[in-house]
Design a protein around this motif. Structure first.
Motif, PDB file in Angstrom:
ATOM      1  N   ALA A 178      15.254 -36.200 -24.675  1.00  0.00           N
ATOM      2  CA  ALA A 178      15.126 -36.582 -23.262  1.00  0.00           C
ATOM      3  C   ALA A 178      13.822 -36.085 -22.654  1.00  0.00           C
ATOM      4  CB  ALA A 178      16.307 -36.043 -22.472  1.00  0.00           C
ATOM      5  N   GLY A 179      13.220 -35.063 -23.255  1.00  0.00           N
ATOM      6  CA  GLY A 179      11.961 -34.541 -22.745  1.00  0.00           C
ATOM      7  C   GLY A 179      11.970 -33.069 -22.430  1.00  0.00           C
ATOM      8  N   VAL A 180      13.126 -32.401 -22.555  1.00  0.00           N
ATOM      9  CA  VAL A 180      13.170 -30.959 -22.335  1.00  0.00           C
ATOM     10  C   VAL A 180      12.345 -30.281 -23.423  1.00  0.00           C
ATOM     11  CG1 VAL A 180      14.655 -28.922 -22.209  1.00  0.00           C
ATOM     12  CG2 VAL A 180      15.461 -31.100 -21.279  1.00  0.00           C
ATOM     13  N   ASN A 181      11.402 -29.428 -23.045  1.00  0.00           N
ATOM     14  CA  ASN A 181      10.555 -28.768 -24.040  1.00  0.00           C
ATOM     15  C   ASN A 181      10.600 -27.246 -23.951  1.00  0.00           C
ATOM     16  OD1 ASN A 181       8.940 -28.294 -21.761  1.00  0.00           O
ATOM     17  ND2 ASN A 181       7.594 -30.036 -22.229  1.00  0.00           N
ATOM     18  N   ARG A 182      11.467 -26.737 -23.064  1.00  0.00           N
ATOM     19  CA  ARG A 182      11.636 -25.289 -22.946  1.00  0.00           C
ATOM     20  C   ARG A 182      13.106 -25.008 -22.688  1.00  0.00           C
ATOM     21  NH1 ARG A 182      11.430 -21.113 -18.968  1.00  0.00           N
ATOM     22  NH2 ARG A 182      10.460 -19.200 -19.773  1.00  0.00           N
ATOM     23  N   LEU A 183      13.679 -24.115 -23.483  1.00  0.00           N
ATOM     24  CA  LEU A 183      15.097 -23.794 -23.384  1.00  0.00           C
ATOM     25  C   LEU A 183      15.243 -22.324 -23.011  1.00  0.00           C
ATOM     26  CD1 LEU A 183      17.691 -25.508 -23.975  1.00  0.00           C
ATOM     27  CD2 LEU A 183      17.808 -24.310 -26.170  1.00  0.00           C
ATOM     28  N   SER A 184      16.110 -22.036 -22.036  1.00  0.00           N
ATOM     29  CA  SER A 184      16.372 -20.660 -21.629  1.00  0.00           C
ATOM     30  C   SER A 184      17.830 -20.341 -21.957  1.00  0.00           C
ATOM     31  CB  SER A 184      16.114 -20.492 -20.132  1.00  0.00           C
ATOM     32  OG  SER A 184      16.393 -19.173 -19.723  1.00  0.00           O
ATOM     33  N   ILE A 185      18.035 -19.459 -22.936  1.00  0.00           N
ATOM     34  CA  ILE A 185      19.378 -19.171 -23.443  1.00  0.00           C
ATOM     35  C   ILE A 185      19.882 -17.851 -22.863  1.00  0.00           C
ATOM     36  CG2 ILE A 185      20.775 -18.789 -25.503  1.00  0.00           C
ATOM     37  CD1 ILE A 185      18.776 -20.450 -27.080  1.00  0.00           C
ATOM     38  N   GLY A 186      21.044 -17.901 -22.213  1.00  0.00           N
ATOM     39  CA  GLY A 186      21.629 -16.721 -21.587  1.00  0.00           C
ATOM     40  C   GLY A 186      22.402 -15.874 -22.571  1.00  0.00           C
ATOM     41  N   VAL A 187      21.730 -14.930 -23.203  1.00  0.00           N
ATOM     42  CA  VAL A 187      22.372 -14.062 -24.196  1.00  0.00           C
ATOM     43  C   VAL A 187      23.029 -12.864 -23.513  1.00  0.00           C
ATOM     44  CG1 VAL A 187      22.016 -12.638 -26.245  1.00  0.00           C
ATOM     45  CG2 VAL A 187      20.734 -14.758 -25.970  1.00  0.00           C
ATOM     46  N   GLN A 188      22.254 -12.118 -22.758  1.00  0.00           N
ATOM     47  CA  GLN A 188      22.662 -10.924 -21.994  1.00  0.00           C
ATOM     48  C   GLN A 188      22.903  -9.700 -22.871  1.00  0.00           C
ATOM     49  OE1 GLN A 188      21.783 -11.905 -19.370  1.00  0.00           O
ATOM     50  NE2 GLN A 188      22.480 -13.993 -19.067  1.00  0.00           N
ATOM     51  N   SER A 189      23.740  -9.822 -23.909  1.00  0.00           N
ATOM     52  CA  SER A 189      24.028  -8.664 -24.767  1.00  0.00           C
ATOM     53  C   SER A 189      24.459  -9.135 -26.145  1.00  0.00           C
ATOM     54  CB  SER A 189      25.144  -7.813 -24.144  1.00  0.00           C
ATOM     55  OG  SER A 189      25.537  -6.778 -25.029  1.00  0.00           O
ATOM     56  N   ALA A 190      24.233  -8.268 -27.143  1.00  0.00           N
ATOM     57  CA  ALA A 190      24.689  -8.547 -28.498  1.00  0.00           C
ATOM     58  C   ALA A 190      25.984  -7.794 -28.804  1.00  0.00           C
ATOM     59  CB  ALA A 190      23.612  -8.182 -29.519  1.00  0.00           C
ATOM     60  N   SER A 191      26.646  -7.306 -27.761  1.00  0.00           N
ATOM     61  CA  SER A 191      27.925  -6.616 -27.915  1.00  0.00           C
ATOM     62  C   SER A 191      29.054  -7.528 -27.440  1.00  0.00           C
ATOM     63  CB  SER A 191      27.933  -5.318 -27.090  1.00  0.00           C
ATOM     64  OG  SER A 191      29.251  -4.842 -26.910  1.00  0.00           O
ATOM     65  N   ASP A 192      29.955  -7.885 -28.321  1.00  0.00           N
ATOM     66  CA  ASP A 192      31.076  -8.747 -27.930  1.00  0.00           C
ATOM     67  C   ASP A 192      31.953  -8.069 -26.880  1.00  0.00           C
ATOM     68  OD1 ASP A 192      30.235 -10.757 -29.585  1.00  0.00           O
ATOM     69  OD2 ASP A 192      31.650 -10.307 -31.199  1.00  0.00           O
ATOM     70  N   ARG A 193      32.086  -6.759 -26.978  1.00  0.00           N
ATOM     71  CA  ARG A 193      32.875  -6.023 -25.975  1.00  0.00           C
ATOM     72  C   ARG A 193      32.215  -6.164 -24.605  1.00  0.00           C
ATOM     73  NH1 ARG A 193      31.986  -1.787 -23.186  1.00  0.00           N
ATOM     74  NH2 ARG A 193      30.062  -1.345 -24.340  1.00  0.00           N
ATOM     75  N   GLN A 194      30.896  -6.021 -24.582  1.00  0.00           N
ATOM     76  CA  GLN A 194      30.170  -6.127 -23.317  1.00  0.00           C
ATOM     77  C   GLN A 194      30.241  -7.541 -22.755  1.00  0.00           C
ATOM     78  OE1 GLN A 194      29.071  -3.882 -20.876  1.00  0.00           O
ATOM     79  NE2 GLN A 194      27.589  -3.007 -22.317  1.00  0.00           N
ATOM     80  N   LEU A 195      30.088  -8.532 -23.617  1.00  0.00           N
ATOM     81  CA  LEU A 195      30.140  -9.928 -23.174  1.00  0.00           C
ATOM     82  C   LEU A 195      31.482 -10.256 -22.524  1.00  0.00           C
ATOM     83  CD1 LEU A 195      28.381 -11.639 -26.212  1.00  0.00           C
ATOM     84  CD2 LEU A 195      27.451 -11.390 -23.908  1.00  0.00           C
ATOM     85  N   ALA A 196      32.559  -9.736 -23.110  1.00  0.00           N
ATOM     86  CA  ALA A 196      33.884  -9.965 -22.539  1.00  0.00           C
ATOM     87  C   ALA A 196      33.999  -9.307 -21.163  1.00  0.00           C
ATOM     88  CB  ALA A 196      34.958  -9.430 -23.476  1.00  0.00           C
ATOM     89  N   LEU A 197      33.462  -8.098 -21.023  1.00  0.00           N
ATOM     90  CA  LEU A 197      33.502  -7.396 -19.747  1.00  0.00           C
ATOM     91  C   LEU A 197      32.695  -8.144 -18.690  1.00  0.00           C
ATOM     92  CD1 LEU A 197      34.278  -4.846 -18.109  1.00  0.00           C
ATOM     93  CD2 LEU A 197      32.169  -3.796 -18.946  1.00  0.00           C
ATOM     94  N   LEU A 198      31.564  -8.724 -19.086  1.00  0.00           N
ATOM     95  CA  LEU A 198      30.702  -9.458 -18.168  1.00  0.00           C
ATOM     96  C   LEU A 198      31.285 -10.807 -17.764  1.00  0.00           C
ATOM     97  CD1 LEU A 198      27.220  -8.799 -19.842  1.00  0.00           C
ATOM     98  CD2 LEU A 198      28.078  -7.771 -17.733  1.00  0.00           C
ATOM     99  N   GLY A 199      32.320 -11.244 -18.484  1.00  0.00           N
ATOM    100  CA  GLY A 199      32.904 -12.547 -18.207  1.00  0.00           C
ATOM    101  C   GLY A 199      32.180 -13.679 -18.890  1.00  0.00           C
TER     102      GLY A 199
END
Length: 362
Positions: free
Chosen positions: A108-129
């Motif tokens: 479609a033309g998107v040439n830059r992607l911004s990926i919301g990782v936040q943390s590499a801890s599954d425990r932390q990701l669950a806490l963050l929602g």
């Protein structure tokens, strides 16, 4: 002068515990009625005296823009008609992308992607929602590269509950090894009307600890080849966010969608945070006044290139007095800034207390 277009996508699968951006949770897609409303408003501004410019940057923000289908993204990009060299960014949550959707965005033309990782801890990701896992995030980077994305940004949150340098190191490795050319890194801030605001999590670091995490992160980003160019943003050479630079340089940008803000020729305005009114075309565009010297100073001191005093004098008629120069000398001795006589830069340590410096100095 570059012109930026921002399209707000206020839909999410779920609201994160820390998020105070305007968005609706429990959504798995973007209604066509909302896309039609964005198209309508884009035509409204294109057909008025406000601007007939083709955007140099186009940014899909949210919310979760990766809930858009590639066909919807195609319609919106076609309507925007960006210049051929435009930077076109789409924010993506790892759990909402597939190999097919990423290939569709790229086509479609998107040439830059911004990926919301936040943390590499599954425990932390669950806490963050967050709805994704570490494995999902790693897979998203792999799929993005296979889809042909060479300009990828990753988000890291710092100073999370029970945070450690090990958690940061693992998150940085995931993003860097995933092919990211840009990183946005933010200290967790507890906002009043969020889930964390209502029920603050245990284990939050003290202010000094949070500052130490930030300074450590700046060092580690540099070691990995990501130079700091703004208080929270780091990039490999040539991969700085062109869209965000328009904001920070007080350039012209148009924001479309509920709670989206704009600045055109120094005049600020925004849509109210009312999704239904936006779709129904009953949402007014509200004025926010003009840009001023105070805003310019604040934004310039967020940037690595610093505040150019000649430009401040030319643009706003302001010069530093003897007392201000004395304060700058004290800041230099404390390691908070660098001063060439014409340009004032804040060091990473100084950026942490930027608000205090602005208050004392200006």
């Amino acid at each position: 002068m570059a012109f930026g277009l921002y399209l707000h996508i206020p839909y999410c699968k779920s609201k994160c515990s820390y998020c105070d951006f305007y968005s609706m949770g429990r959504r798995t897609e973007v209604p066509q009625a909302y896309v039609d409303a964005l198209l309508r408003e884009m035509r409204r501004f294109t057909n008025c005296d406000c601007t007939a410019l083709r955007p140099d940057t186009l940014y899909f923000g949210g919310g979760t823009p990766s809930l858009l289908t590639p066909a919807q993204v195609t319609r919106l990009i076609d309507e925007a008609s960006p210049v051929p060299s435009a930077e076109i960014t789409l924010e993506a949550n790892p759990d909402t992308v597939t190999a097919e959707s990423l290939a569709g965005y790229r086509k479609a033309g998107v040439n830059r992607l911004s990926i919301g990782v936040q943390s590499a801890s599954d425990r932390q990701l669950a806490l963050l929602g967050r709805a994704h896992t570490t494995q999902t995030a790693r897979a998203a980077f792999e799929m993005a590269q296979k889809a042909g994305f060479t300009n990828i940004s990753g988000d890291i949150m710092l100073a999370l509950p029970d945070y450690s340098r090990t958690e940061f190191d693992e998150t940085l490795s995931l993003i860097a090894e995933g092919g990211a050319t840009h990183i946005s890194s933010y200290l967790l801030k507890i906002e009043e009307k969020t889930k964390f605001g209502l029920h603050p999590p245990k284990g939050l670091p003290e202010e000094d600890q949070a500052a130490d995490f930030y300074l450590y992160a700046v060092e580690q980003f540099a070691a990995r080849g990501y130079a700091q160019y703004e208080i929270s943003n780091f990039a490999q050479p040539g991969y700085e966010s062109r869209h965000n630079m328009i904001y920070w340089e007080l350039g012209d940008y148009l924001g479309i969608g509920p709670a989206a803000y704009s600045c055109m020729s120094g005049e600020r305005f925004h849509y109210p945070a009312d999704l239904n009114a936006f779709i129904a075309r009953t949402a007014p565009v509200l004025p926010d006044g003009k840009t001023d010297a105070e805003e310019y100073i604040m934004l310039q001191l967020r940037l690595a290139h610093g505040l150019d005093l000649k430009k401040l004098r030319t643009g706003f008629g302001l010069s530093l007095n003897e007392e201000q120069h004395k304060k700058i000398t004290l800041y230099q001795k404390a390691g908070l800034c660098t001063f060439s006589g014409d340009v004032l830069w804040l060091t990473p340590k100084g950026l942490l207390v930027q608000n205090s410096i602005l208050t004392e100095l200006f």
